[in-house]
Design a protein around this motif. Sequence first.
Motif, mmCIF file in Angstrom:
data_model
loop_
_atom_site.group_PDB
_atom_site.id
_atom_site.type_symbol
_atom_site.label_atom_id
_atom_site.label_comp_id
_atom_site.label_asym_id
_atom_site.label_seq_id
_atom_site.Cartn_x
_atom_site.Cartn_y
_atom_site.Cartn_z
ATOM 1 N N ASP A 64 -14.315 -12.204 7.972
ATOM 2 C CA ASP A 64 -14.555 -11.024 8.802
ATOM 3 C C ASP A 64 -15.080 -9.915 7.895
ATOM 4 O O ASP A 64 -14.331 -9.396 7.059
ATOM 5 N N PRO A 65 -16.340 -9.525 8.014
ATOM 6 C CA PRO A 65 -16.895 -8.526 7.102
ATOM 7 C C PRO A 65 -16.504 -7.091 7.433
ATOM 8 O O PRO A 65 -16.963 -6.166 6.761
ATOM 9 N N PHE A 66 -15.653 -6.887 8.425
ATOM 10 C CA PHE A 66 -15.352 -5.528 8.862
ATOM 11 C C PHE A 66 -13.907 -5.101 8.615
ATOM 12 O O PHE A 66 -13.571 -3.938 8.797
ATOM 13 N N ASN A 67 -13.049 -6.033 8.206
ATOM 14 C CA ASN A 67 -11.674 -5.614 7.921
ATOM 15 C C ASN A 67 -11.461 -5.478 6.422
ATOM 16 O O ASN A 67 -12.329 -5.816 5.612
ATOM 17 N N GLN A 68 -10.316 -4.967 6.024
ATOM 18 C CA GLN A 68 -9.963 -4.797 4.622
ATOM 19 C C GLN A 68 -8.447 -4.989 4.494
ATOM 20 O O GLN A 68 -7.703 -4.043 4.286
ATOM 21 N N PRO A 69 -8.000 -6.243 4.638
ATOM 22 C CA PRO A 69 -6.568 -6.508 4.795
ATOM 23 C C PRO A 69 -5.703 -6.178 3.598
ATOM 24 O O PRO A 69 -4.481 -6.049 3.736
ATOM 25 N N ASN A 70 -6.295 -6.028 2.401
ATOM 26 C CA ASN A 70 -5.481 -5.825 1.209
ATOM 27 C C ASN A 70 -5.551 -4.406 0.645
ATOM 28 O O ASN A 70 -4.953 -4.128 -0.391
ATOM 29 N N VAL A 71 -6.270 -3.518 1.324
ATOM 30 C CA VAL A 71 -6.430 -2.162 0.807
ATOM 31 C C VAL A 71 -5.146 -1.356 0.945
ATOM 32 O O VAL A 71 -4.784 -0.556 0.078
ATOM 33 N N ALA A 72 -4.418 -1.561 2.025
ATOM 34 C CA ALA A 72 -3.249 -0.722 2.309
ATOM 35 C C ALA A 72 -2.125 -0.914 1.301
ATOM 36 O O ALA A 72 -1.324 0.004 1.086
ATOM 37 N N GLU A 73 -2.048 -2.069 0.657
ATOM 38 C CA GLU A 73 -0.912 -2.349 -0.215
ATOM 39 C C GLU A 73 -0.815 -1.351 -1.367
ATOM 40 O O GLU A 73 0.264 -0.843 -1.675
ATOM 41 N N SER A 74 -1.932 -1.065 -2.022
ATOM 42 C CA SER A 74 -1.902 -0.107 -3.129
ATOM 43 C C SER A 74 -1.508 1.286 -2.637
ATOM 44 O O SER A 74 -0.797 2.025 -3.329
ATOM 45 N N THR A 115 -17.050 -5.697 -15.009
ATOM 46 C CA THR A 115 -17.304 -4.601 -14.072
ATOM 47 C C THR A 115 -16.528 -3.375 -14.516
ATOM 48 O O THR A 115 -15.559 -3.470 -15.268
ATOM 49 N N PHE A 116 -16.952 -2.215 -14.032
ATOM 50 C CA PHE A 116 -16.273 -0.962 -14.373
ATOM 51 C C PHE A 116 -16.125 -0.138 -13.106
ATOM 52 O O PHE A 116 -17.093 0.046 -12.349
ATOM 53 N N GLY A 117 -14.917 0.362 -12.877
ATOM 54 C CA GLY A 117 -14.668 1.194 -11.714
ATOM 55 C C GLY A 117 -13.888 2.432 -12.076
ATOM 56 O O GLY A 117 -12.974 2.389 -12.907
ATOM 57 N N TRP A 118 -14.244 3.565 -11.463
ATOM 58 C CA TRP A 118 -13.487 4.802 -11.630
ATOM 59 C C TRP A 118 -12.374 4.832 -10.591
ATOM 60 O O TRP A 118 -12.621 4.680 -9.398
ATOM 61 N N GLY A 119 -11.162 5.027 -11.064
ATOM 62 C CA GLY A 119 -10.045 5.156 -10.144
ATOM 63 C C GLY A 119 -9.856 6.597 -9.726
ATOM 64 O O GLY A 119 -10.104 7.511 -10.515
ATOM 65 N N PRO A 120 -9.407 6.826 -8.503
ATOM 66 C CA PRO A 120 -9.043 5.830 -7.499
ATOM 67 C C PRO A 120 -10.192 5.423 -6.583
ATOM 68 O O PRO A 120 -9.954 4.748 -5.586
ATOM 69 N N ARG A 121 -11.430 5.835 -6.913
ATOM 70 C CA ARG A 121 -12.500 5.577 -5.944
ATOM 71 C C ARG A 121 -12.715 4.084 -5.717
ATOM 72 O O ARG A 121 -13.048 3.668 -4.605
ATOM 73 N N PHE A 122 -12.527 3.261 -6.764
ATOM 74 C CA PHE A 122 -12.763 1.824 -6.572
ATOM 75 C C PHE A 122 -11.732 1.206 -5.627
ATOM 76 O O PHE A 122 -11.968 0.116 -5.082
ATOM 77 N N LEU A 123 -10.579 1.879 -5.439
ATOM 78 C CA LEU A 123 -9.585 1.345 -4.498
ATOM 79 C C LEU A 123 -10.157 1.269 -3.085
ATOM 80 O O LEU A 123 -9.692 0.476 -2.261
ATOM 81 N N HIS A 124 -11.152 2.100 -2.811
ATOM 82 C CA HIS A 124 -11.803 2.113 -1.503
ATOM 83 C C HIS A 124 -13.033 1.201 -1.482
ATOM 84 O O HIS A 124 -13.834 1.269 -0.555
ATOM 85 N N SER A 125 -13.203 0.382 -2.497
ATOM 86 C CA SER A 125 -14.367 -0.512 -2.540
ATOM 87 C C SER A 125 -13.975 -1.854 -3.144
ATOM 88 O O SER A 125 -13.495 -2.734 -2.446
ATOM 89 N N THR A 126 -14.173 -1.999 -4.466
ATOM 90 C CA THR A 126 -13.889 -3.283 -5.097
ATOM 91 C C THR A 126 -12.404 -3.613 -5.114
ATOM 92 O O THR A 126 -12.026 -4.761 -5.362
ATOM 93 N N GLY A 127 -11.546 -2.632 -4.859
ATOM 94 C CA GLY A 127 -10.114 -2.900 -4.830
ATOM 95 C C GLY A 127 -9.738 -3.995 -3.858
ATOM 96 O O GLY A 127 -8.802 -4.767 -4.098
ATOM 97 N N GLN A 128 -10.442 -4.074 -2.738
ATOM 98 C CA GLN A 128 -10.195 -5.156 -1.774
ATOM 99 C C GLN A 128 -10.530 -6.510 -2.387
ATOM 100 O O GLN A 128 -9.760 -7.465 -2.276
ATOM 101 N N TYR A 129 -11.656 -6.611 -3.058
ATOM 102 C CA TYR A 129 -12.057 -7.868 -3.694
ATOM 103 C C TYR A 129 -11.057 -8.270 -4.775
ATOM 104 O O TYR A 129 -10.698 -9.448 -4.895
ATOM 105 N N HIS A 130 -10.611 -7.293 -5.585
ATOM 106 C CA HIS A 130 -9.680 -7.604 -6.669
ATOM 107 C C HIS A 130 -8.433 -8.319 -6.156
ATOM 108 O O HIS A 130 -7.916 -9.223 -6.815
#
Length: 537
Positions: free
Chosen positions: A335-345, A449-464
Amino acid sequence: MTVTFGDDAEAGRADDAVRALAAEGVPQALAAGDPTLWGEAARAEAAIRLGWLNLPLTSRELLPEIANLVEKARAEGLDHVVLAGMGGSSLAPEVICSTADVPLTVLDTTDPGQVRRALTDRLDRTIVVVASKSGGTIETDSHRRIYEKAFRDAGIDPADRIVVVTDPGSPLEQSAIEAGYQVILADPNVGGRYSALSAFGLVPSALAGADVARLLDDAQAVHDSLAASEGNPGLELGAALGQAALAGRDKLLLDDRLSEINGLPDWIEQLIAESTGKDGKGILPVVGGDPNGAPDEFVAGIGGDGGVRVDGPLGAQFLIWEYATAVAGRLLGIDPFNQPNVAESKQNTAAILEAGFGEEKPVLVDGPVEVYGAVPGEPGDLSDVLTGLLSAVPDHGYLAVLAYLDRWAAFDVAQPEDASLDQLTEAWTARDPATLRALLSTRTDRPVTFGWGPRFLHSTGQYHKGGPQNGVFLQITGAVTDDVEVPGKPYTLGRLQLAQALGDLGALAGRGRPVVRLHLTDRVAGVAHLLAAARIE
């Protein structure tokens, strides 16, 4: 808008996937907003997340209101535009304004130094766009509170300086109306990472001076092709991305060095990583990396060569990459529209702020750098720590560097007035934590890869957290010497920033992801020491 392929074999594989998708009626169904394309489990979410398909048309309704807002701001001499937003609310405006070469100060951070820098810059000429789809984003709420107090302390009515962009019915809408702020409502049927052509992308960009009507014109020019089985760049790109990932080439290297569009890979990274990184699957975008010829690489060139090359103006690029991501999601079976793992952090962060940080002893101290976590091997110094992390990256894996630091601190160092651009660049690079990515990349054939926190939590954080179990994580935090209070809250920005870092670290460690935290007890000296250690092989 064109999508071309680097060789005949690549073109043949993509063409096979396009024909299969066309035979299933996917382009026509997607263009019509069919929510069943991603399976029954995704249907409910997709049904309220496909409004982006028609934003080139529907967003035109906002243009008169935006024009009035811009005219009023110009008349009042408000030429410092600050955008408080995270993820989809900040990345698209940053690309739009950078490409248009108009100034926009983006606050997508909880770093006290970065926020203070914006806060002390021309406050008397500042207009703030507070952008949050949910209306409850903790970072954006903190920025709003801080600016409200700053304006009041300066004798300025916040209602004259704050514009709110949010979804209808959000808690932010109601509180903004009560405060007398101008509110511009976005389409609720558009998810954050698909919102580039919505009010979230258009309002701050127009205030900064970008031509947003042209952005919509360029997107509309490609809009009619979205239902076509042939000559459909979104279908071709999506087929190429999905087919490559299914064949094991799931590391998407984004190369924009020949493009006149500035920063598009950062936006694509969020779109693709958060959309596809779930259920143990996903495509990992890699920004700024050079190809190593590894079998899991797939190169996309923005205006340049690659396995696939994507050419076209920015407005069309936004729409085509969104469409392609939806197509790739179907091919991958997610499902390309959900983000099931973002809320945990986020939940971990809230728990830490409430319960406190506790005590943790470093496993190693090397000068201004403390090391925490399960470090691979038996390191004697920081160089050994980095070597151990690189050696822990599995085949087909990657290393992610996650820096909860001031994104712009490297540019604060005073330079001679007669310094050349090369000298300035060298000085900035030597102080920039992001340089670590390039240094570590030279020591491995795996993506870094390199991410600035916390902004990556709203992007690659789901993939991680939701993507393939093959990541190794290096988190960097830093001591705060000049904190910023968050009015009305029991925490400061510095404490919030550290809680976010520790909250995400807990989420990663809880999934068995190897993760090490480096804490810089002196940020300037710590970055220099870290970069020096990374150069040692």
